[in-house]
Design a protein around this motif. Sequence first.
Motif, PDB file in Angstrom:
ATOM      1  N   GLN A 137      -7.240  12.430   2.285  1.00 36.04           N
ATOM      2  CA  GLN A 137      -7.795  12.023   0.984  1.00 36.04           C
ATOM      3  C   GLN A 137      -7.161  10.729   0.463  1.00 36.04           C
ATOM      4  O   GLN A 137      -7.490  10.295  -0.636  1.00 36.04           O
ATOM      5  N   CYS A 138      -6.194  10.154   1.197  1.00 37.66           N
ATOM      6  CA  CYS A 138      -5.488   8.973   0.673  1.00 37.66           C
ATOM      7  C   CYS A 138      -6.429   7.769   0.722  1.00 37.66           C
ATOM      8  O   CYS A 138      -6.688   7.203   1.791  1.00 37.66           O
ATOM      9  N   THR A 139      -6.930   7.378  -0.439  1.00 39.59           N
ATOM     10  CA  THR A 139      -7.919   6.293  -0.482  1.00 39.59           C
ATOM     11  C   THR A 139      -7.299   4.960  -0.071  1.00 39.59           C
ATOM     12  O   THR A 139      -7.983   4.095   0.477  1.00 39.59           O
ATOM     13  N   CYS A 140      -5.982   4.821  -0.311  1.00 39.34           N
ATOM     14  CA  CYS A 140      -5.320   3.561   0.043  1.00 39.34           C
ATOM     15  C   CYS A 140      -5.235   3.413   1.565  1.00 39.34           C
ATOM     16  O   CYS A 140      -5.661   2.411   2.133  1.00 39.34           O
ATOM     17  N   CYS A 141      -4.683   4.437   2.247  1.00 43.31           N
ATOM     18  CA  CYS A 141      -4.561   4.340   3.709  1.00 43.31           C
ATOM     19  C   CYS A 141      -5.942   4.299   4.370  1.00 43.31           C
ATOM     20  O   CYS A 141      -6.125   3.617   5.379  1.00 43.31           O
ATOM     21  N   ASN A 142      -6.913   5.001   3.794  1.00 44.77           N
ATOM     22  CA  ASN A 142      -8.254   4.966   4.376  1.00 44.77           C
ATOM     23  C   ASN A 142      -8.870   3.570   4.254  1.00 44.77           C
ATOM     24  O   ASN A 142      -9.546   3.104   5.176  1.00 44.77           O
ATOM     25  N   GLY A 189       0.827  -1.205   0.000  1.00 41.24           N
ATOM     26  CA  GLY A 189       0.000   0.000   0.000  1.00 41.24           C
ATOM     27  C   GLY A 189       0.862   1.257   0.000  1.00 41.24           C
ATOM     28  O   GLY A 189       2.019   1.250  -0.427  1.00 41.24           O
ATOM     29  N   CYS A 190       0.267   2.328   0.524  1.00 34.93           N
ATOM     30  CA  CYS A 190       0.891   3.659   0.506  1.00 34.93           C
ATOM     31  C   CYS A 190       2.068   3.715   1.490  1.00 34.93           C
ATOM     32  O   CYS A 190       1.982   3.211   2.605  1.00 34.93           O
ATOM     33  N   SER A 191       3.170   4.337   1.047  1.00 36.50           N
ATOM     34  CA  SER A 191       4.358   4.418   1.905  1.00 36.50           C
ATOM     35  C   SER A 191       4.634   5.840   2.385  1.00 36.50           C
ATOM     36  O   SER A 191       5.695   6.107   2.954  1.00 36.50           O
ATOM     37  N   LEU A 234       0.712   4.659   8.594  1.00 32.67           N
ATOM     38  CA  LEU A 234      -0.183   5.113   7.526  1.00 32.67           C
ATOM     39  C   LEU A 234       0.013   6.625   7.368  1.00 32.67           C
ATOM     40  O   LEU A 234       0.474   7.293   8.291  1.00 32.67           O
ATOM     41  N   CYS A 235      -0.332   7.155   6.192  1.00 28.27           N
ATOM     42  CA  CYS A 235      -0.027   8.570   5.949  1.00 28.27           C
ATOM     43  C   CYS A 235      -1.112   9.465   6.535  1.00 28.27           C
ATOM     44  O   CYS A 235      -2.175   9.017   6.939  1.00 28.27           O
ATOM     45  N   ASN A 236      -0.811  10.764   6.590  1.00 27.22           N
ATOM     46  CA  ASN A 236      -1.723  11.723   7.210  1.00 27.22           C
ATOM     47  C   ASN A 236      -2.637  12.426   6.217  1.00 27.22           C
ATOM     48  O   ASN A 236      -3.354  13.343   6.590  1.00 27.22           O
TER      49      ASN A 236
HETATM   50 ZN   LIG Z   1      -1.504   7.064   2.312  1.00 28.53          ZN
END
Ligand SMILES: [Zn+2]
Length: 277
Positions: free
Chosen positions: A251-256, A196-198, A246-248
């Motif tokens: 709007q990050c659909t991946c982390c959400n 996923g998102c890094s 996870l990122c802050n």
């Molecule tokens: Zn993210």
Amino acid sequence: MISYHEITDALKSMGLQRDIPLIVHIDPSLRGSIKGGTSTLMGALLSNIDNLMLPAFTYSTMVTPEDGPENNHIDYGKSSDENLNAVIFSHTLPSEIGNQEEIDILKGFSGSYRSSHPIFSFYGLGLDIALLDHSPEKPYQPIKKLMDMGGWVGLFGAKASQNFSIHYAEYLAGRKQFLRWALTPDGIAECPHFPGCSDGFHKLQYYLQDEFREIALENTKFSAIPLSTLIKSAVALLEEDPFALLCNDLQCTCCNLVRTVIKDQIANHWKPERDND
Ligand SMILES: [Zn+2]
């Protein structure tokens, strides 16, 4: 401009040694800051470290099917143009992460070898043992092998988000990862455990600030850490706090999506079940 000797001194002061295998992430912008560019950088690395590994990722091999599992962070059936432009993985396919110049120098040495994961292949020098058996099902196999060999990871001008090895820790901790597909000479391969998102990986540096060996040359940060320290610490952090790293970006659909899956897992008293491969 950064000189050959400054790079050599930096490698030594970070604790890197000839017999410690190193996977290194080099930001393409670093070349312009070094006297003699890529050849100086690779010359310094290869004069001081016997076994080097470089990522050679090839996202252009990926295709999207009409349908597939849910919660997979992908739009099925909407990528027919991209599917037509996808390329079949081959060992001559150039790296798509901006480090082909470094790879071309590594390839010039006898004993260099490329692994065969269609998206996440690696080049290595004298590291065949870590790079053989890199099947589409096991994207993190070379990282595991390098860790078992006492290897380190280096970030040279690269951001924490480029530190692919942290995705192996996510895998070991049982974090939600994704299924993707890629073109291989044998047809379309399923590629599970796609990361996923890094963008939140820099948060690990706060916990490991005493473990990362860091040197600044001009305005560029060079850092290195043993893979076992990095991965064991990241796994421990993720087991303590499943939402860690996870990122802050709201709007990050991946982390959400990952957050939603974790909440469901907690509600169902889920425990990770991973063998150690
Ligand atoms: Zn993210």
